[in-house]
Design a protein around this motif. Structure first.
Motif, short mmCIF file in Angstrom:
data_model
loop_
_atom_site.label_atom_id
_atom_site.label_comp_id
_atom_site.label_asym_id
_atom_site.label_seq_id
_atom_site.Cartn_x
_atom_site.Cartn_y
_atom_site.Cartn_z
N PRO A 91 0.82 -1.22 0.00
CA PRO A 91 0.00 0.00 0.00
C PRO A 91 0.86 1.27 0.00
N VAL A 92 0.49 2.21 -0.85
CA VAL A 92 1.17 3.50 -0.89
C VAL A 92 0.22 4.65 -0.56
N VAL A 93 -1.10 4.39 -0.59
CA VAL A 93 -2.09 5.36 -0.17
C VAL A 93 -3.13 4.63 0.68
N ASN A 94 -3.45 5.20 1.84
CA ASN A 94 -4.48 4.63 2.73
C ASN A 94 -5.70 5.54 2.69
N PHE A 95 -6.81 5.01 2.12
CA PHE A 95 -8.01 5.82 2.00
C PHE A 95 -8.80 5.91 3.31
N LEU A 96 -8.51 5.06 4.29
CA LEU A 96 -9.22 5.07 5.57
C LEU A 96 -8.24 5.17 6.73
N PRO A 97 -7.46 6.23 6.81
CA PRO A 97 -6.45 6.32 7.87
C PRO A 97 -7.04 6.32 9.27
N ALA A 98 -8.28 6.78 9.41
CA ALA A 98 -8.89 6.83 10.74
C ALA A 98 -9.34 5.46 11.22
N VAL A 99 -9.51 4.51 10.28
CA VAL A 99 -10.02 3.18 10.63
C VAL A 99 -8.91 2.14 10.58
N GLN A 100 -8.05 2.22 9.56
CA GLN A 100 -7.01 1.22 9.35
C GLN A 100 -5.63 1.84 9.52
N HIS A 101 -4.77 1.13 10.24
CA HIS A 101 -3.38 1.54 10.39
C HIS A 101 -2.52 0.61 9.55
N ILE A 102 -1.76 1.19 8.63
CA ILE A 102 -0.91 0.40 7.75
C ILE A 102 0.54 0.61 8.17
N PRO A 103 1.22 -0.44 8.67
CA PRO A 103 2.60 -0.27 9.14
C PRO A 103 3.57 -0.08 7.98
N THR A 104 4.71 0.49 8.27
CA THR A 104 5.77 0.62 7.29
C THR A 104 6.58 -0.68 7.28
N LEU A 105 6.64 -1.33 6.11
CA LEU A 105 7.31 -2.63 5.99
C LEU A 105 8.50 -2.52 5.04
N GLY A 106 9.41 -3.50 5.12
CA GLY A 106 10.55 -3.56 4.22
C GLY A 106 10.12 -3.90 2.81
N TYR A 107 11.05 -3.73 1.87
CA TYR A 107 10.74 -3.93 0.45
C TYR A 107 10.22 -5.34 0.18
N GLN A 108 10.80 -6.34 0.83
CA GLN A 108 10.41 -7.72 0.58
C GLN A 108 9.36 -8.22 1.57
N GLN A 109 8.61 -7.30 2.15
CA GLN A 109 7.57 -7.67 3.11
C GLN A 109 6.22 -7.13 2.65
N ALA A 110 5.17 -7.88 2.98
CA ALA A 110 3.80 -7.46 2.71
C ALA A 110 2.88 -8.20 3.65
N ASP A 111 1.78 -7.59 4.00
CA ASP A 111 0.83 -8.21 4.91
C ASP A 111 -0.39 -8.72 4.15
N TRP A 112 -1.05 -9.71 4.76
CA TRP A 112 -2.29 -10.25 4.20
C TRP A 112 -3.00 -11.01 5.31
N ASP A 113 -4.26 -11.35 5.05
CA ASP A 113 -5.00 -12.11 6.04
C ASP A 113 -6.22 -12.73 5.38
N LEU A 114 -6.52 -13.99 5.69
CA LEU A 114 -7.70 -14.68 5.20
C LEU A 114 -8.57 -15.08 6.39
N ARG A 115 -9.78 -14.55 6.44
CA ARG A 115 -10.69 -14.84 7.54
C ARG A 115 -11.36 -16.19 7.32
N PRO A 116 -11.55 -16.99 8.38
CA PRO A 116 -12.19 -18.32 8.24
C PRO A 116 -13.56 -18.27 7.58
N ARG A 117 -14.34 -17.24 7.88
CA ARG A 117 -15.67 -17.15 7.28
C ARG A 117 -15.59 -16.99 5.76
N PHE A 118 -14.62 -16.18 5.30
CA PHE A 118 -14.44 -16.00 3.86
C PHE A 118 -13.92 -17.29 3.22
#
Length: 787
Positions: A305-332
């Motif tokens: 991510p380079v732009v966060n459209f919901l900064p008040a709701v979501q916090h996006i940490p600063t990660l290294g070049y070879q790092q990225a976050d993701w998540d899969l919820r059990p319900r999905f």
């Protein structure tokens, strides 16, 4: 130096010539020539067994058609012996009025090309980008292309594999193995084969069966536990039947990690097979049956991510070049029927078959090509690149495509008049399902959703092309194409689970247009060709297919057309030492198909295809090859292009999102882009420098560097800052040792030698704007065995 002889003992003679030293070969040819035996002998040494520098140059054709080939009787035994060392390939193409980039199999291997996106590093003014880091691919040549994540529309740049058009580009994924060469042709096409298009074509040629036994295996191991294995075997089954079987597996190489859940992302897990069976029932008939299968369970690279459209709701940490976050919820995971442990990945199966039958009728060659391709794609991506459930997506696509082409072309390549005429039909059927997890996208959504639809499409094309050679080495040529396209979007439905169930009316789109080309070429000298041509290109319209919430999103977008002007020259300024080709072009672009945005009240901006009434693109290209010293080989491609919107107003999604963030109300903000630069990469260049020597009597050492530069690219109209991919420069290196017989070879190599951090694509999810990072430095080794 090429000499022809007649003799019954051709096979034994070919063996003697293949083993002979150069000086001995010349002496042997001189003795044979003195006997007065005159029958032409060709190609005892298989093409793929010759080192690039030793391959013979092909004779110049009498036609401007890029698919014209001399017809050789099937029972003619032939040997071609080349006493001169050739520095450059594609001598025949130097007499064709085009600006096609032609790439050999050796170049593909040396540059580490294993996927379609790698091809953009080998040609000027070409952009080939993965969508969201997935197997789906978008092609742009000279700024003309189509950014279609849904992949339910025809591409502006058509992909061909062995002459078969792939109207859905994802179907061509995993096919870049056992490749004989690739042609990348810019500009409108369709008057000599296949479908009309507005941007050009990428034509992949895979290796054919051989009349003698050959085989090989290659093992490639590199950083991040990446492994690639390629193998093939080819030979005769009977006097009139030959076959070829080739396969590839790829594993590992996942260089991206997720600190949120301690996982590696992007590991390859792919296998592919291709089989060909050739039958020559008589000297006038050729039958080639091809089948292929690809299974791809590879991981997907997650965007940063380079732009966060919901900064008040979501916090996006600063990660290294070879790092990225993701998540899969059990319900999905339960909704899409996948394991909760599923990482961003593909689960794709592609298979197909084609049958080519050609018959020599004396005055011309009749060819029929029938093809059937299927796609089963299951793909999970985390599009917001965060641990939040605000942009997770799974898509399921089941599609098939049938095509039939029938063509008749002139046979005698020496006559002044050359011609080809044909018909092409294709039919596509597909079912798509898009699932989204918006449960953390509150208060606007907060639910799971599914959008599904069926689509049917058929196209019927007729084409003809002629060229006539006038006195003074002038050739005029022209062609015409008529294409009728009809497609329907059927039964589209969007379910917001626990909220509502939306059903939409069916939509249809039809197009019927003529396109064509006219031009002239002048062979000013034996080594200089000048040409000029005008072409009209066409691409049918279609539909915006995913995440639909209002009927207006399904309004079909219209066709696009391009009037293209091109002038250029091809020259071997110093034969076998310095080749320089160049072209200049101007495109008058009407109805350009563009992914813009549509503001849904109380919902937000959603992607929607629109037509830009008028725009323009112009540019230049240069391609140079140099052999200045006995052991030095240099290549350099350079492209410069500029695009400008001349008439275009559109929703500014970034400004609209910013207004909502400030005021809490969705208010459409429109921008007039008249006169705005279209943001295509202005400068692209790539090249290589190789040094080849024989350190020992029967061995060869080759070492070299390659490089490429890509200018910045706007991801949206007028895009700046985060909405523009930065420019980048990459280097690679290799060293290969092999015997002259080419029975084996050993290579060490490095890609992204300088370990640059760069980004190859970008896009927007619901809550973030992201860039897709490119691979870091890979160091590897490759060992090949041939027989």
């Amino acid at each position: 130096m090429i000499v022809s002889v007649r003799h019954r003992g051709v096979s034994a003679l070919a063996c003697m010539m293949r083993r002979a030293r150069p000086a001995g070969t010349v002496l042997l040819l001189g003795m044979l020539a003195s006997t007065g035996l005159t029958h032409s002998l060709r190609a005892a040494t298989p093409r793929h067994r010759l080192h690039p520098a030793n391959r013979p140059a092909a004779p110049a054709p009498a036609s401007t058609s890029t698919r014209a080939h001399p017809v050789i009787p099937a029972n003619a035994e032939a040997v071609m012996v080349n006493g001169a060392r050739r520095a450059f390939h594609f001598a025949a193409a130097q007499h064709i009025a085009d600006s096609t980039t032609r790439i050999t199999a050796e170049t593909l291997v040396r540059k580490g090309v294993v996927g379609l996106t790698d091809l953009q590093n080998l040609a000027p003014n070409v952009t080939i980008q993965s969508l969201m880091g997935t197997a789906s691919t978008n092609f742009f040549i000279r700024g003309i292309g189509f950014n279609d994540y849904t992949q339910n529309n025809t591409s502006s740049v058509m992909t061909y594999i062995d002459g078969v058009a792939f109207p859905l580009s994802t179907m061509a994924a995993g096919m870049m193995f056992d490749v004989e060469g690739v042609d990348i042709q810019p500009g409108p096409t369709g008057t000599t084969h296949g479908l009309a298009d507005s941007g050009g074509e990428v034509d992949i040629h895979t290796a054919d069966p051989t009349a003698t036994w050959h085989g090989g295996v290659t093992q490639d191991i590199a950083s991040y536990a990446r492994s690639r294995t390629d193998l093939y075997v080819s030979g005769p089954l009977a006097d009139t039947v030959s076959f070829r079987i080739a396969g590839q597996t790829m594993h590992g190489g996942g260089w991206q990690t997720s600190p949120a859940n301690d996982t590696h992302l992007g590991n390859a897990d792919e296998g592919a097979l291709r089989a060909k069976l050739r039958w020559h029932p008589d000297e006038k008939t050729d039958v080639l049956l091809t089948g292929h299968w690809v299974q791809d369970n590879s991981g997907v690279v997650v965007g940063k991510p380079v732009v966060n459209f919901l900064p008040a709701v979501q916090h996006i940490p600063t990660l290294g070049y070879q790092q990225a976050d993701w998540d899969l919820r059990p319900r999905f995971a339960r909704l899409i029927g996948r394991s909760p442990d599923t990482m961003p990945s593909e689960h794709n199966t592609f298979w197909g078959a084609d049958l080519k039958i050609s018959r020599d009728l004396g005055f011309g060659t009749l060819q029929s090509t029938s093809a059937y391709e299927t796609e089963r794609e299951g793909e999970y991506t985390d599009q917001d690149g965060t641990i939040y459930a605000s942009g997770d997506q799974y898509r399921n696509i089941v599609a098939n495509a049938f095509s039939q082409e029938l063509s008749l072309k002139s046979r005698d390549r020496q006559k002044p008049l050359q011609w080809v005429a044909g018909m092409y039909y294709n039919r596509v059927r597909m079912l798509q399902q898009f699932y989204f997890d918006f449960t953390d996208y509150k208060p606007l959504r907060g639910y799971l959703s599914e959008t599904s639809f069926n689509q049917s499409q058929q196209t019927f094309t007729q084409y003809a092309h002629i060229s006539y050679r006038l006195p003074y080495r002038v050739t005029v040529f022209g062609g015409i194409n008529h294409e009728a396209d009809d497609r329907q979007l059927i039964g589209l439905r969007t379910v917001h689970f626990g909220v509502n169930d939306l059903n939409f009316h069916n939509e249809g789109a039809a197009a019927n247009q003529f396109t064509g080309t006219v031009g002239v070429q002048w062979q000013a000298t034996r080594t200089l060709l000048l040409y000029y041509k005008m072409s009209k290109g066409f691409k049918p319209g279609g539909f915006t297919g995913n995440n639909t919430v209002v009927q207006a999103q399904l309004t079909p977008f219209g066709p696009e057309s391009v009037l293209a002007y091109e002038a250029g020259f091809k020259s071997d300024l110093v034969p076998n030492m310095f080749r320089l080709n160049a072209a200049a072009f101007y495109y008058d672009y009407h109805g350009q198909q563009y992914i813009s945005s549509y503001l849904v009240p109380s919902y937000g901006p959603l992607g929607m295809f629109v037509n830009i009434p008028k725009s323009e693109i112009w540019g230049i290209e240069f391609s140079a090859e140099l052999h200045p010293l006995p052991h030095v080989y240099l290549t350099q491609n350079l492209g410069y292009e500029r695009g400008k919107y001349q008439k275009f107003q559109a929703l500014n999604s970034s400004a609209t999102n910013a207004y909502y963030t400030t005021h809490g109300v969705w208010q459409a903000v429109y921008t007039d882009f008249d006169g705005v630069d279209s943001g295509i990469p202005k400068l692209t260049l790539n090249g290589s420098a190789d040094y080849r020597i024989n350190p020992f009597h029967a061995y060869e050492l080759e070492t070299g560097l390659d490089w490429m530069y890509r200018d910045s690219q706007a991801l949206i109209a007028g895009g700046l800052g985060a909405y523009r991919l930065p420019s980048y420069f990459l280097m690679g290196a290799h060293m290969t040792f092999r015997p002259v017989s080419d029975r084996w070879s050993a290579t060490i190599y490095a890609s992204n030698l300088l370990n640059r951090q760069y980004f190859v694509a970008g896009g927007q999810a619901t809550t973030t704007y992201f860039w897709i990072p490119g691979p870091p430095r890979f160091i590897g080794g490759r060992f090949s065995l041939n027989f």
